[in-house]
Design a protein around this motif. Structure first.
Motif, PDB file in Angstrom:
ATOM      1  N   LEU A  52      23.695  19.687  24.442  1.00 44.64           N
ATOM      2  CA  LEU A  52      23.129  20.383  23.283  1.00 44.64           C
ATOM      3  C   LEU A  52      21.618  20.548  23.342  1.00 44.64           C
ATOM      4  CD1 LEU A  52      25.243  18.638  20.494  1.00 44.64           C
ATOM      5  CD2 LEU A  52      25.657  20.852  21.587  1.00 44.64           C
ATOM      6  N   SER A  53      21.010  20.406  24.508  1.00 42.55           N
ATOM      7  CA  SER A  53      19.552  20.445  24.609  1.00 42.55           C
ATOM      8  C   SER A  53      18.951  21.767  24.142  1.00 42.55           C
ATOM      9  CB  SER A  53      19.092  20.142  26.031  1.00 42.55           C
ATOM     10  OG  SER A  53      19.524  21.147  26.914  1.00 42.55           O
ATOM     11  N   ARG A  54      19.705  22.851  24.203  1.00 42.02           N
ATOM     12  CA  ARG A  54      19.182  24.163  23.798  1.00 42.02           C
ATOM     13  C   ARG A  54      19.447  24.489  22.326  1.00 42.02           C
ATOM     14  NH1 ARG A  54      20.339  28.575  28.099  1.00 42.02           N
ATOM     15  NH2 ARG A  54      18.417  29.376  27.245  1.00 42.02           N
ATOM     16  N   GLN A  55      20.123  23.585  21.615  1.00 44.33           N
ATOM     17  CA  GLN A  55      20.396  23.792  20.193  1.00 44.33           C
ATOM     18  C   GLN A  55      19.096  23.664  19.403  1.00 44.33           C
ATOM     19  OE1 GLN A  55      23.383  24.520  18.531  1.00 44.33           O
ATOM     20  NE2 GLN A  55      24.000  24.945  20.612  1.00 44.33           N
ATOM     21  N   THR A  56      18.947  24.492  18.374  1.00 47.30           N
ATOM     22  CA  THR A  56      17.772  24.361  17.519  1.00 47.30           C
ATOM     23  C   THR A  56      17.948  23.145  16.619  1.00 47.30           C
ATOM     24  OG1 THR A  56      18.666  25.739  15.741  1.00 47.30           O
ATOM     25  CG2 THR A  56      17.418  26.861  17.488  1.00 47.30           C
ATOM     26  N   LEU A  57      16.849  22.598  16.161  1.00 43.95           N
ATOM     27  CA  LEU A  57      16.917  21.439  15.272  1.00 43.95           C
ATOM     28  C   LEU A  57      17.662  21.782  13.989  1.00 43.95           C
ATOM     29  CD1 LEU A  57      13.387  19.839  15.713  1.00 43.95           C
ATOM     30  CD2 LEU A  57      15.496  19.393  16.971  1.00 43.95           C
ATOM     31  N   ASN A  58      17.500  23.005  13.499  1.00 42.06           N
ATOM     32  CA  ASN A  58      18.226  23.423  12.289  1.00 42.06           C
ATOM     33  C   ASN A  58      19.735  23.308  12.477  1.00 42.06           C
ATOM     34  OD1 ASN A  58      15.904  24.020  10.841  1.00 42.06           O
ATOM     35  ND2 ASN A  58      15.940  26.174  11.414  1.00 42.06           N
ATOM     36  N   ASP A  59      20.217  23.642  13.662  1.00 43.34           N
ATOM     37  CA  ASP A  59      21.658  23.597  13.934  1.00 43.34           C
ATOM     38  C   ASP A  59      22.203  22.176  13.943  1.00 43.34           C
ATOM     39  OD1 ASP A  59      21.684  26.354  14.184  1.00 43.34           O
ATOM     40  OD2 ASP A  59      21.564  26.313  16.373  1.00 43.34           O
ATOM     41  N   LEU A  60      21.351  21.201  14.213  1.00 39.90           N
ATOM     42  CA  LEU A  60      21.796  19.811  14.327  1.00 39.90           C
ATOM     43  C   LEU A  60      21.656  19.016  13.027  1.00 39.90           C
ATOM     44  CD1 LEU A  60      20.235  19.153  17.819  1.00 39.90           C
ATOM     45  CD2 LEU A  60      22.663  19.443  17.298  1.00 39.90           C
ATOM     46  N   GLU A  61      20.984  19.566  12.034  1.00 42.82           N
ATOM     47  CA  GLU A  61      20.739  18.835  10.791  1.00 42.82           C
ATOM     48  C   GLU A  61      22.012  18.447  10.052  1.00 42.82           C
ATOM     49  OE1 GLU A  61      17.951  21.292   8.701  1.00 42.82           O
ATOM     50  OE2 GLU A  61      16.267  20.550   9.904  1.00 42.82           O
ATOM     51  N   ALA A  62      23.055  19.241  10.171  1.00 41.43           N
ATOM     52  CA  ALA A  62      24.323  18.941   9.486  1.00 41.43           C
ATOM     53  C   ALA A  62      25.067  17.784  10.148  1.00 41.43           C
ATOM     54  CB  ALA A  62      25.207  20.184   9.446  1.00 41.43           C
ATOM     55  N   ARG A  63      24.599  17.318  11.301  1.00 36.89           N
ATOM     56  CA  ARG A  63      25.231  16.196  12.006  1.00 36.89           C
ATOM     57  C   ARG A  63      24.637  14.849  11.598  1.00 36.89           C
ATOM     58  NH1 ARG A  63      27.267  17.443  17.694  1.00 36.89           N
ATOM     59  NH2 ARG A  63      27.875  19.610  17.578  1.00 36.89           N
ATOM     60  N   LEU A  64      23.791  14.840  10.600  1.00 33.01           N
ATOM     61  CA  LEU A  64      23.138  13.604  10.155  1.00 33.01           C
ATOM     62  C   LEU A  64      23.654  13.197   8.785  1.00 33.01           C
ATOM     63  CD1 LEU A  64      19.519  14.544  11.210  1.00 33.01           C
ATOM     64  CD2 LEU A  64      21.058  12.969  12.373  1.00 33.01           C
ATOM     65  N   ARG A  65      23.730  11.879   8.550  1.00 31.34           N
ATOM     66  CA  ARG A  65      24.149  11.335   7.260  1.00 31.34           C
ATOM     67  C   ARG A  65      23.153  10.260   6.849  1.00 31.34           C
ATOM     68  NH1 ARG A  65      26.675  15.228   8.121  1.00 31.34           N
ATOM     69  NH2 ARG A  65      28.916  15.503   8.042  1.00 31.34           N
ATOM     70  N   CYS A  66      22.768  10.281   5.586  1.00 29.95           N
ATOM     71  CA  CYS A  66      21.825   9.313   5.041  1.00 29.95           C
ATOM     72  C   CYS A  66      22.567   8.264   4.222  1.00 29.95           C
ATOM     73  CB  CYS A  66      20.796  10.022   4.163  1.00 29.95           C
ATOM     74  SG  CYS A  66      19.553   8.918   3.465  1.00 29.95           S
ATOM     75  N   GLN A  67      22.003   7.092   4.110  1.00 26.96           N
ATOM     76  CA  GLN A  67      22.607   6.037   3.309  1.00 26.96           C
ATOM     77  C   GLN A  67      22.712   6.416   1.841  1.00 26.96           C
ATOM     78  OE1 GLN A  67      20.339   2.508   4.122  1.00 26.96           O
ATOM     79  NE2 GLN A  67      21.642   1.949   5.835  1.00 26.96           N
ATOM     80  N   CYS A  68      21.887   7.352   1.377  1.00 26.96           N
ATOM     81  CA  CYS A  68      21.945   7.768  -0.023  1.00 26.96           C
ATOM     82  C   CYS A  68      23.167   8.637  -0.309  1.00 26.96           C
ATOM     83  CB  CYS A  68      20.675   8.509  -0.423  1.00 26.96           C
ATOM     84  SG  CYS A  68      20.559  10.206   0.206  1.00 26.96           S
ATOM     85  N   GLY A  69      23.868   9.064   0.750  1.00 25.61           N
ATOM     86  CA  GLY A  69      25.049   9.900   0.601  1.00 25.61           C
ATOM     87  C   GLY A  69      24.838  11.345   1.010  1.00 25.61           C
TER      88      GLY A  69
END
Length: 95
Positions: A52-69
């Motif tokens: 995934l090195s060529r993926q934009t950072l915007n495209d990867l943001e949905a792959r993150l989860r925060c402790q706040c939910g």
């Protein structure tokens, strides 16, 4: 920059949007920031191993989860000198 670190633009610029592969540049790191204010360093190696090195950072943001939910967090590339001194953590790579 005067301290030897480099500053990257993480959103649209004349060269396009920041890509995951840019986070592997010397003296840089990948950080996530949630709307709740929590910040955490993100290890890009699992994503790089998936090709995934060529993926934009915007495209990867949905792959993150925060402790706040929150099911999304903003990604940015920071120079090592820009990293917070403490209190970081709590955002995790989901997939």
């Amino acid at each position: 920059m005067a301290d030897g670190s480099r500053q990257f633009q993480t959103r649209s610029s004349g060269y396009g949007e920041a890509r995951l592969g840019w986070a592997t540049a010397a003296r840089s790191s990948l950080w996530a920031r949630c709307a709740c204010g929590r910040e955490a360093v993100i290890d890009p190696r699992p994503w790089l191993a998936q090709g995934l090195s060529r993926q934009t950072l915007n495209d990867l943001e949905a792959r993150l989860r925060c402790q706040c939910g929150a099911r999304r967090a903003g990604l940015e590339i920071r120079g090592l000198a820009e990293a917070p001194g403490g209190g970081a953590g709590g955002i995790h790579v989901f997939r």
